[in-house]
Design a protein around this motif. Structure first.
Motif, mmCIF file in Angstrom:
data_model
loop_
_atom_site.group_PDB
_atom_site.id
_atom_site.type_symbol
_atom_site.label_atom_id
_atom_site.label_comp_id
_atom_site.label_asym_id
_atom_site.label_seq_id
_atom_site.Cartn_x
_atom_site.Cartn_y
_atom_site.Cartn_z
ATOM 1 N N LEU A 60 0.830 -1.210 0.000
ATOM 2 C CA LEU A 60 0.000 0.000 0.000
ATOM 3 C C LEU A 60 0.867 1.264 0.000
ATOM 4 N N VAL A 61 1.871 1.288 0.887
ATOM 5 C CA VAL A 61 2.722 2.471 1.005
ATOM 6 C C VAL A 61 3.427 2.738 -0.332
ATOM 7 N N PHE A 64 1.044 4.338 -2.639
ATOM 8 C CA PHE A 64 0.799 5.743 -2.286
ATOM 9 C C PHE A 64 1.917 6.618 -2.845
ATOM 10 N N ILE A 65 3.152 6.166 -2.625
ATOM 11 C CA ILE A 65 4.294 6.966 -3.068
ATOM 12 C C ILE A 65 4.288 7.084 -4.585
ATOM 13 N N ILE A 67 1.652 7.293 -6.508
ATOM 14 C CA ILE A 67 0.534 8.101 -7.048
ATOM 15 C C ILE A 67 1.010 9.363 -7.791
ATOM 16 N N PRO A 68 1.844 10.215 -7.148
ATOM 17 C CA PRO A 68 2.233 11.447 -7.859
ATOM 18 C C PRO A 68 3.008 11.161 -9.146
ATOM 19 N N LEU A 75 -0.247 16.201 -13.523
ATOM 20 C CA LEU A 75 0.029 17.238 -12.530
ATOM 21 C C LEU A 75 0.640 18.477 -13.175
ATOM 22 N N PHE A 81 -6.049 17.230 -15.966
ATOM 23 C CA PHE A 81 -5.826 16.127 -15.034
ATOM 24 C C PHE A 81 -6.928 15.074 -15.147
ATOM 25 N N HIS A 83 -9.115 13.178 -13.623
ATOM 26 C CA HIS A 83 -9.736 12.926 -12.323
ATOM 27 C C HIS A 83 -10.370 11.548 -12.242
ATOM 28 N N PHE A 86 -7.705 8.934 -11.653
ATOM 29 C CA PHE A 86 -7.214 9.116 -10.293
ATOM 30 C C PHE A 86 -8.193 8.493 -9.298
ATOM 31 N N ALA A 87 -9.497 8.740 -9.497
ATOM 32 C CA ALA A 87 -10.523 8.171 -8.620
ATOM 33 C C ALA A 87 -10.490 6.647 -8.692
ATOM 34 N N LEU A 90 -7.624 5.452 -6.531
ATOM 35 C CA LEU A 90 -7.966 5.628 -5.119
ATOM 36 C C LEU A 90 -8.977 4.585 -4.665
ATOM 37 N N ALA A 91 -9.990 4.321 -5.503
ATOM 38 C CA ALA A 91 -11.006 3.324 -5.145
ATOM 39 C C ALA A 91 -10.363 1.951 -5.021
ATOM 40 N N LEU A 93 -7.211 1.258 -4.237
ATOM 41 C CA LEU A 93 -6.406 1.191 -3.022
ATOM 42 C C LEU A 93 -7.288 1.156 -1.769
ATOM 43 N N HIS B 83 -16.023 14.255 -10.879
ATOM 44 C CA HIS B 83 -14.945 13.305 -10.576
ATOM 45 C C HIS B 83 -13.997 13.821 -9.514
ATOM 46 N N ALA B 87 -13.111 11.996 -6.056
ATOM 47 C CA ALA B 87 -11.741 11.633 -5.701
ATOM 48 C C ALA B 87 -11.396 12.154 -4.315
ATOM 49 N N LEU B 90 -12.926 9.838 -1.766
ATOM 50 C CA LEU B 90 -12.185 8.576 -1.742
ATOM 51 C C LEU B 90 -10.846 8.741 -1.023
ATOM 52 N N LEU B 94 -9.681 6.866 2.261
ATOM 53 C CA LEU B 94 -8.460 6.058 2.196
ATOM 54 C C LEU B 94 -7.519 6.423 3.342
ATOM 55 N N VAL B 122 2.629 8.986 5.669
ATOM 56 C CA VAL B 122 2.365 8.245 4.436
ATOM 57 C C VAL B 122 0.872 8.194 4.158
ATOM 58 N N LEU B 125 -0.650 11.012 2.245
ATOM 59 C CA LEU B 125 -0.181 11.247 0.881
ATOM 60 C C LEU B 125 -1.318 11.354 -0.148
ATOM 61 N N VAL B 129 -2.083 14.710 -2.555
ATOM 62 C CA VAL B 129 -2.162 14.687 -4.021
ATOM 63 C C VAL B 129 -3.499 15.259 -4.468
ATOM 64 N N TYR B 132 -3.475 18.941 -4.115
ATOM 65 C CA TYR B 132 -2.694 19.587 -5.180
ATOM 66 C C TYR B 132 -3.506 19.688 -6.457
#
Lengths: 395, 395
Positions: A60-61, A64-65, A67-68, A75, A81, A83, A86-87, A90-91, A93, B83, B87, B90, B94, B122, B125, B129, B132
């Motif tokens: 998981l960690v 997360f790292i 994601i960016p 970005l 972007f 979205h 991205f959603a 997130l869903a 994870l 969206h 996000a 979510l 999360l 963490v 994070l 994002v 941002y």
């Protein structure tokens, strides 16, 4: 493509961290009472249990790292972007994190069955909402031979969401019931993950490019952390992985199958689990008596595993019982020992089936044989997916 | 507005389910070794620990079920689906789910301090994002009296993200250190949650309507499940809530503060926690010796709580130690007992401070007094936020 390079570097780091962390945290787990005794060994050493939570957290960690980086291009130009993608991530994870929590709670508290079935369903809810919003395609393409009756495709609407919810429940439990010997849960998950990654790489050139990138984003750190876990869980196991691991793995595969639209292909990679589930049905649904544990019997004298057995008293058998046992015996699917009072059959799991067909063997050999079978099934899955699919679908 | 009605109905249901589930699951926790002995009672009953995981799970599940309703309008016209807001929700869930997992793992495994500081960072994070992508406003408005030197606003860029990450770490730990007597952690969280909800309702008519709706979506089920927990945790406690609860609560407040853009107002509601933290600094950073536990001392004879104390050997004191103790004594902030060899001071927490100022009292009274102080601080916060803010900012 540089995002894939960073993903690989992060995943290698995740492997190293998981590999280092597991031996360090072992005593903490034993101190907390989270340990088991290996029933297939003659020593009575305490083996830490639920270590899947360590690999799951690092997985998981890492995600997360990442994601960016995954959304690096987006970005830069914030108006464009994505979205919705991205959603999706997130869903995905969120659902995996929920299963990690549930699995760990289950290992610590030993939850009842109803919670085990209820919570994966709830955990898949964010996933289903994101699917509805982003795709909402609930159409199944009909195989060519059936089209004269059913048309070229069929829209099953709401049923498709029921199917996806059930996929999550199935995947999380299917790995959990093909388990019990050192390294088997983790080994099969590694092979399934590798199969999905190979499939993604093949399909990266296709028009579903984005969906398969998404799948790679999730599967690569999963594979890395799981490989580190396998190193410590392989025969003879120094750690047990617990329900935590099975739940996280099942949900990860379900998430990827659903959001990358290849849930049928994922099910193909689950062939041994499906066979094991179908073979287990008579015992799981108590048509035939089922003991608390069905793992093979350890013969300490010879250091070999033998199939475990269940005794059925003849007086208590119904007509259905008798017919079922008879049919399975005729088909050579179970090993039956009969006397005047009772019938003894092997417990109906793929593990015991392997033992009645190939004879007693050591635990390491048994795991290896079952994993080879998993690999063969992956080959069959690719055969079905590629050359044969063209007979059934327009490709 | 009908979504608020459904939210209320769901939250009432969540209260009932949590209230029913806690007594049912108590034995499961004790059986798993998750229990503690209440140090401020004369009986040695086993009290189940980490029950915050139950209210936390019901809180999450309620929020999942509410997702399709929160985005009901968007789901009708899929082209206009928000969206970015989806996000946000979510990412919030999360981060909260991660803290629930970390808190529970901490309660079970008793993790080291470095993990406790690392993991909230963490876990925040995904939140950063999403911030941002959706806002990326890293500007602080400067109060009017300072504008002649600093201008009307200042863009602190990356530092703003550091601030938000630290907010998550601060909130999760601030509640955890103002704790130790029955009902205090949960009681203060209920008051903070109520304060935020009142603030949301006041601001619902403003132009930040959407942000405050978002805050209500999260705070309402949180408050409902926490109230059910308080019922069982109130003096004399039948359950302990564990780090799990403090972590989930802290992250929930941080999430709402960050994504609804009122992190400074949230910090105002944390006034007692900030005071307690500042007062604890000398002991937390080991400038003055700090024992493992600083909770008050139970006087079994009188059934009253007295301040707990720490002994400092004079020979081991540095000049800084001496000066600090002297200043704090002169300011009447600590209660000092001196002899030729050593100085004994009260442990520096708000709880012990209350006891040295108001004298020994029963545990129930002490909790009630501290919660009244929390309410008074909320009033002060509203005074600062509304009438006084107009002196410092254009409103």
């Amino acid at each position: 493509m540089w995002s894939i390079v960073i993903l690989l570097i992060l995943s290698i780091l995740a492997y190293v961290v998981t590999d280092e962390l597991i031996p360090k945290l072992k005593d903490l787990f034993i101190k907390a009472g989270l340990y088991g005794i290996d029933l297939c060994k003659s020593n009575n050493k305490k083996i830490p249990e639920a270590i899947g939570v360590v690999s799951g957290c690092i997985f998981l960690v890492t995600s997360f790292i990442f994601i960016p980086i995954a959304f690096g291009n987006g970005l830069m130009e914030r108006e464009l972007f994505p979205h919705n993608e991205f959603a999706e991530l997130l869903a995905a994870l969120l659902s995996i994190c929920c299963m990690l929590l549930l699995g760990f709670a289950d290992d610590v508290l030993d939850l009842k069955w109803r919670y085990k079935l209820l919570l994966p369903t709830v955990a898949s809810l964010p996933l289903l909402v994101v699917y509805y919003v982003n795709f909402n395609s609930t159409t199944f393409v009909i195989p060519i031979p059936l089209r004269q009756w059913l048309g070229s495709s069929i829209n099953i609407g709401l049923l498709y969401y029921v199917y996806m919810g059930m996929l999550a429940v199935f995947c999380t439990n299917a790995i959990n019931i093909l388990a019990g010997i050192n390294g088997l849960e983790v080994g099969q998950s590694v092979i399934i993950a590798l199969s999905i990654i190979i499939f993604d790489i093949i399909e990266l050139r296709g028009d579903q490019f984005k969906a398969h990138m998404f799948s790679l984003y999730i599967m690569t750190p999963y594979l890395a952390t799981t490989l580190a876990l396998l190193k410590h869980n392989w025969y003879p196991s120094k750690v047990f992985v617990g329900d935590t691991f099975c739940y996280v793995s099942g949900m990860t595969f379900a998430v990827v199958g659903i959001l990358s639209h290849f849930s049928k292909t994922v099910l193909l990679f689950f062939l041994p689990q499906v066979i094991n589930f179908l073979y287990s049905v008579p015992q799981l649904f108590r048509i035939i008596p089922c003991p608390r544990h069905r793992l093979p019997k350890y013969n300490a004298e010879m250091d070999l595993l033998e199939p475990s057995r269940t005794l059925i008293v003849k007086k208590e058998m119904t007509i259905i019982n008798k017919a079922l046992v008879q049919v399975l015996t005729i088909l050579h699917l179970i090993d039956t020992i009969e006397d005047s009072e009772s019938i003894t059959i092997n417990n109906m799991t793929l593990i015991n089936f392997t033992l009645i067909k190939l004879g007693p063997m050591s635990e390491g050999t048994l795991t290896a044989k079952l994993l080879i079978f998993q690999c063969v099934c992956t080959l069959i899955a690719f055969l079905i997916r590629y050359p044969m699919a063209s007979y059934f679908y327009d490709t």
